[in-house]
Write a protein that holds these residues in place. Structure first.
Motif, PDB file in Angstrom:
ATOM      1  N   VAL A 234       0.849  -1.198   0.000  1.00  0.00           N
ATOM      2  CA  VAL A 234       0.000   0.000   0.000  1.00  0.00           C
ATOM      3  C   VAL A 234       0.887   1.252   0.000  1.00  0.00           C
ATOM      4  N   PRO A 235       0.737   2.138  -0.995  1.00  0.00           N
ATOM      5  CA  PRO A 235       1.569   3.351  -1.033  1.00  0.00           C
ATOM      6  C   PRO A 235       1.177   4.355   0.047  1.00  0.00           C
ATOM      7  N   GLN A 236       2.141   5.203   0.416  1.00  0.00           N
ATOM      8  CA  GLN A 236       1.974   6.126   1.540  1.00  0.00           C
ATOM      9  C   GLN A 236       0.726   7.001   1.447  1.00  0.00           C
ATOM     10  N   GLN A 237       0.441   7.543   0.259  1.00  0.00           N
ATOM     11  CA  GLN A 237      -0.677   8.481   0.147  1.00  0.00           C
ATOM     12  C   GLN A 237      -2.034   7.814   0.354  1.00  0.00           C
ATOM     13  N   GLN A 240      -2.498   8.039   3.980  1.00  0.00           N
ATOM     14  CA  GLN A 240      -2.898   9.420   4.260  1.00  0.00           C
ATOM     15  C   GLN A 240      -4.377   9.653   3.998  1.00  0.00           C
ATOM     16  N   GLU A 241      -4.837   9.106   2.871  1.00  0.00           N
ATOM     17  CA  GLU A 241      -6.217   9.353   2.469  1.00  0.00           C
ATOM     18  C   GLU A 241      -7.235   8.806   3.473  1.00  0.00           C
ATOM     19  N   TYR A 246       1.802   7.890   7.920  1.00  0.00           N
ATOM     20  CA  TYR A 246       2.501   6.611   7.782  1.00  0.00           C
ATOM     21  C   TYR A 246       3.923   6.755   7.269  1.00  0.00           C
ATOM     22  N   HIS A 247       4.860   6.067   7.931  1.00  0.00           N
ATOM     23  CA  HIS A 247       6.170   5.788   7.359  1.00  0.00           C
ATOM     24  C   HIS A 247       6.404   4.306   7.516  1.00  0.00           C
TER      25      HIS A 247
ATOM     26  N   ASN B 112       7.900   2.490  -1.360  1.00  0.00           N
ATOM     27  CA  ASN B 112       7.190   2.048  -0.155  1.00  0.00           C
ATOM     28  C   ASN B 112       8.153   1.742   0.986  1.00  0.00           C
ATOM     29  N   GLU B 114      10.812   3.458   1.628  1.00  0.00           N
ATOM     30  CA  GLU B 114      11.471   4.720   1.984  1.00  0.00           C
ATOM     31  C   GLU B 114      12.792   4.949   1.250  1.00  0.00           C
TER      32      GLU B 114
END
Lengths: 261, 261
Positions: A234-237, A240-241, A246-247, B112, B114
């Motif tokens: 799952v990508p970071q954005q 966020q959505e 998240y990191h 993903n 980093e």
């Protein structure tokens, strides 16, 4: 004077909208909060909207879960060309739901790696598409498929992977095939890896030694054993959505152990 | 008397219909013959018929290639929470074809995790579906996307992943964007990982330090560097169906080094 300014390490790199539930941490001390099943579901559905389809997720989960299982089975010491007559045996217990489909994908990748695989999946007249297509691919491996718990082996296997429980249907447990599979697992002496089990208070008729959670952990009960987290791409954005800061806690790995914080 | 009869180890467990071409072997001595591009293509198309879709393959290739790249970048020593200010930079050079789509999937998984990712993919009016959907997912990461080689960094990156070449279109090399990307790669001092390059005599305008081949290797030229093989999840009976007698050379791994036999 050291010219490299060392920034303080931030251990809380993931923040969820409703904190307060169970928290975990990684080996390096990063905090990984649990999220509710509802939020987890929303995360996956937003990811799907951007193209991270169930099919992709099944493939990635199957690869990463089988990598974990291969490590649990002894890794390079166990699977060498000199050991072909001592191939490990893994039984996967699958229900007719997405969790079961994840198990079948894992079963295929294990069979592809010359593990002796026995897949338990009861016969149903109508099957979820994701489950049928996993089965079609699985039958092209040398792995076995049984539809009755009676056909499962009497002697202990090396590892049981439990994919019987679903996050939504709590009536599953009333089915005779479910109970038969649970009884077999509890009688067999093999250690159990639970793949994507539901939240505390639901399912868990089989006690696990290890549990693999997907993406972010749910608040799990004690019977799940040692918890591991699996990257599902799952990508970071997308995090966020749905309101999650998240990191990645994975570093260079795709499966990491979690500890109760 | 030892009651465990030790069977002799068989090192030739893969047999192809037209042997005689280049052969490789694994660390443990298993022989891995190369196959022609035509047979490789047939293998993938039979696998697709049973449900191993391009989408699944892209996901698995992306995961395994990124795992290899993360190891090449220094693995756990490089990607720890204490090292956030020294994140490695990877440039992926992608063309508008399946090989490019594999690169974009790898780019997403690296982002993903980093890694600082710069994806080069020129703008096209009409794009292959597989490429567009990978791009949609990739744009949800923190990775950068540039469409001109001029936007690629002047300073050396940590790793270049080359996905410029396609197995069928040899006219690609005549495009200005192709040549600009090649020139950039050859000027930058970074080591190059070549992902799924075409057979000897085609492409390879960028010399690689490592090459990752998918499923079974093609007969590759010398400029590809050290060859690794990536499991792409093809079940045994699919190999059989195209005339290949197959046992997995992967052991417990999904990416293994190959040596010229």
């Amino acid at each position: 004077k050291n010219i490299l300014e060392t920034k303080p390490v931030v251990y809380r790199q993931i923040a969820v909208p409703q904190p307060g539930a169970k928290e975990y941490c990684t080996d390096s001390g990063l905090v990984v909060p649990s999220i509710s099943y509802e939020l987890h579901k929303r995360l996956l559905s937003v990811a799907e909207r951007y193209g991270l389809s169930l099919e992709r997720r099944l493939e990635m989960t199957g690869v990463c879960a089988s990598q974990m299982a291969l490590t649990l089975l002894g890794g390079p010491n166990r699977l060498t060309p000199k050991n072909v007559h001592q191939r490990p045996t893994v039984a996967l217990l699958c229900g007719p739901h997405v969790q079961g489909a994840q198990g079948i994908s894992c079963a295929r990748h294990l069979a592809n790696h010359e593990v002796e695989v026995i897949l338990f999946l009861p016969n149903f007249v109508k099957m979820l598409d994701a489950v049928s297509s996993e089965i079609t691919l699985y039958t092209k491996t040398e792995g076995k498929h049984v539809s009755s718990a009676k056909e499962l082996p009497d002697s202990p296997v090396d590892l049981i992977i439990n994919c019987l429980d679903c996050h939504e249907d709590t009536f599953l447990m009333d089915h005779p095939w479910y109970q038969a599979a649970v009884d077999w697992a509890n009688q067999n002496r093999a250690p159990v890896l639970s793949l994507d089990p539901p939240v505390s208070g639901q399912g868990h008729a089989v006690e696990a030694k290890w549990t693999l959670s997907l993406g972010l952990p749910l608040p799990l009960s004690e019977g799940v054993g040692r918890v591991y987290l699996c990257d599902i791409g799952v990508p970071q954005q997308v995090f966020q959505e749905v309101g999650i800061k998240y990191h990645s806690p994975f570093g260079c790995k795709f499966v990491v152990p979690l500890h109760s914080a």
